[in-house]
Design an enzyme around this catalytic site. Sequence first.
Site, mmCIF file in Angstrom:
data_model
loop_
_atom_site.group_PDB
_atom_site.id
_atom_site.type_symbol
_atom_site.label_atom_id
_atom_site.label_comp_id
_atom_site.label_asym_id
_atom_site.label_seq_id
_atom_site.Cartn_x
_atom_site.Cartn_y
_atom_site.Cartn_z
ATOM 1 N N CYS A 1 32.924 39.346 47.159
ATOM 2 C CA CYS A 1 33.610 39.410 45.724
ATOM 3 C C CYS A 1 32.459 39.645 44.598
ATOM 4 C CB CYS A 1 33.982 37.946 45.809
ATOM 5 S SG CYS A 1 34.926 37.388 44.317
ATOM 6 N N HIS B 1 46.437 39.614 40.324
ATOM 7 C CA HIS B 1 45.471 39.109 41.031
ATOM 8 C C HIS B 1 45.920 39.672 42.516
ATOM 9 C CE1 HIS B 1 41.310 37.999 41.379
ATOM 10 N NE2 HIS B 1 41.387 36.909 42.202
ATOM 11 N N CYS C 1 39.857 45.159 46.303
ATOM 12 C CA CYS C 1 38.541 44.540 46.686
ATOM 13 C C CYS C 1 38.484 44.363 48.281
ATOM 14 C CB CYS C 1 38.113 43.491 45.750
ATOM 15 S SG CYS C 1 39.040 41.836 46.438
ATOM 16 N N THR D 1 36.065 31.489 40.668
ATOM 17 C CA THR D 1 35.157 32.768 40.916
ATOM 18 C C THR D 1 34.291 33.131 39.792
ATOM 19 O OG1 THR D 1 36.800 33.473 42.448
ATOM 20 C CG2 THR D 1 35.458 35.027 41.832
ATOM 21 N N GLU E 1 39.052 33.325 51.242
ATOM 22 C CA GLU E 1 39.586 33.780 49.857
ATOM 23 C C GLU E 1 40.872 34.722 50.101
ATOM 24 O OE1 GLU E 1 37.349 36.312 47.224
ATOM 25 O OE2 GLU E 1 37.871 35.081 45.494
ATOM 26 N N TYR F 1 43.797 42.523 44.903
ATOM 27 C CA TYR F 1 43.116 42.488 46.562
ATOM 28 C C TYR F 1 43.438 43.506 47.255
ATOM 29 C CZ TYR F 1 42.023 37.163 46.135
ATOM 30 O OH TYR F 1 41.414 36.129 45.795
ATOM 31 N N CYS G 1 37.273 40.464 38.122
ATOM 32 C CA CYS G 1 38.622 40.843 38.233
ATOM 33 C C CYS G 1 39.457 39.530 37.619
ATOM 34 C CB CYS G 1 39.006 41.043 39.404
ATOM 35 S SG CYS G 1 37.863 41.984 40.575
ATOM 36 N N GLU H 1 31.746 30.422 44.073
ATOM 37 C CA GLU H 1 32.956 29.746 43.377
ATOM 38 C C GLU H 1 32.088 28.334 42.776
ATOM 39 O OE1 GLU H 1 33.817 31.468 45.984
ATOM 40 O OE2 GLU H 1 35.280 32.594 44.894
HETATM 41 FE FE1 SF4 Z 1 36.660 38.810 43.843
HETATM 42 FE FE2 SF4 Z 1 38.399 40.176 44.832
HETATM 43 FE FE3 SF4 Z 1 39.273 38.303 43.042
HETATM 44 FE FE4 SF4 Z 1 37.835 40.603 42.302
HETATM 45 S S1 SF4 Z 1 39.745 40.635 43.019
HETATM 46 S S2 SF4 Z 1 37.484 38.502 41.803
HETATM 47 S S3 SF4 Z 1 36.461 40.789 43.881
HETATM 48 S S4 SF4 Z 1 38.269 38.307 45.180
HETATM 49 FE FE FE Z 2 39.700 35.773 44.103
#
Ligand code: SF4
Ligand code: FE
Length: 489
Positions: A100, A292, A299, A191, A447, A296, A104, A257
């Site tokens: 991660c 968000h 990422c 995060t 996560e 995902y 984001c 985190e």
């Molecule tokens: Fe982390 Fe993925 Fe959330 Fe970006 S979208 S902060 S990489 S978990």
């Molecule tokens: Fe996240």
Amino acid sequence: MVLMTGDQYIESLRKRKIVVYLFGERVENPVDHPIIRPSINSVAMTYDIAHDPKYEDLATATSHLTGEKVNRFLHIHQSTQDLVKKVKLLRVLGQKTGVCFQRCVGMDALNALSIVTYEMDQKLGTEYHKRFLEYLKYVQSNDLMCCGAMTDPKGDRSLRPSQQADPDLYLRIVERRDDGIVVRGAKVHITGAVNSHEIIVMPTRTMREKDRDYAVSFAIPSDAEGVFFIYGRQSCDLRKLEGMEMDLGNPRYSGQEAMIIFDDVFVPWERVFMAGEYEFAWPLVEYFSAYHRQSYGGCKTGIGDVLIGAASTVAEYHGVAGSSHIRDKIVEMAHLNETLYACGIACSAEGYRTPSGTYMVDILLSNVCKLNVTRFPYEISRLAEDIAGGLMVTMPSEKDFKHPEIGKYVEKYLKGVEGVPTEHRLRILRLIENICMGLGAVGYRTESMHGAGSPQAQKIMIERLLDIDFRRGLAKTLAGIGEEAKKPS
Ligand code: SF4
Ligand code: FE
């Protein structure tokens, strides 16, 4: 307009007077702390990629406010193309870091606020959107790392914020002043918190009138007075202190985190984006979550690509790459991973323009995307562990491998196919261990389950957006029950 490099970003973090605790001690220099630094390297990649000509179109965008080039992590989506590019960018960054990379959440918070502050002003005649745009200009022009802080500790889950025995279990306004507000509370599992210049705070759930003081959104610098951080442990984190980089699997990068404590923190009005408008708490949560959950699809597929590559490589080192069941497992992993990506792209391509001008994803599809993310990485990990074999969790340490006397035995007996050094085999196994059950598993597995909301939160949204009456109408029409299918609302 600044577009920082990764190194400039890291240097900029040194100027903060941030208060961080880790293992019960105050960390004077978080930037160079061996446990924290790999997570900073991951964020630095979001800066470096903006300077790579190969990714310029994905990693940078033109600010709709100033017309200047900005890092996409600070951009407000102006089209469905922007939404698609975001997912593609996150996939590339997942591929490059395998963890991660944390930036984001702030992007998703900024975009959600750009919509909800506009809606509040339209309905209530407030000035939040103007304030928000000024703030946006500030973070864009300084290329800042913003973390998004949404999740409150929540205490007794059956009680609303205002009903809790301890009123601070949801972050709240404790004082309203002429020049701003004073807030108290905590945000948990945040995060990239310690790696941020700015913290963007949002409420975590629906609020009613009695919860008015809990309907609060604002932004403050991460070193504001009264703010401090308590660093979250990750599985195998002490390996970072052992001086055996091989045993880390992914020595350069990690996620992060932390808990953020707000101990009576003053926030000036120009940085307040919601203060008591309880009926707008839920829209802010819904917009943020939709973005968000889209993220995902980018990422996690990037990390999935790394894991598929690692599983395929280790199969080759074991001498089983050609076996049909191994090839089938690799295809299965790819199928699951591409399905996640397809959902991320689909909810972006089906996005729409909101009255604020900001583009929102298709919320039903982004929830489907995230619900798949709560499942598929577990299956992809299971297949990777199947291919890797037990050696992944039983092999000796780097110190044994490099030991002047016993090292040669590790080298000899843990060798796979001829022509591949034993070290390569051990390193790739450690990478799989990292992603499936070590440091990287926080980002790839847990996560995936709970980040951007746990699975039940997505099911509630899917049920709400399903339009079951339309589907009943389809069925009844075909079955000759006589009801015309309603158009989808
Ligand atoms: Fe982390 Fe993925 Fe959330 Fe970006 S979208 S902060 S990489 S978990
Ligand atoms: Fe996240």
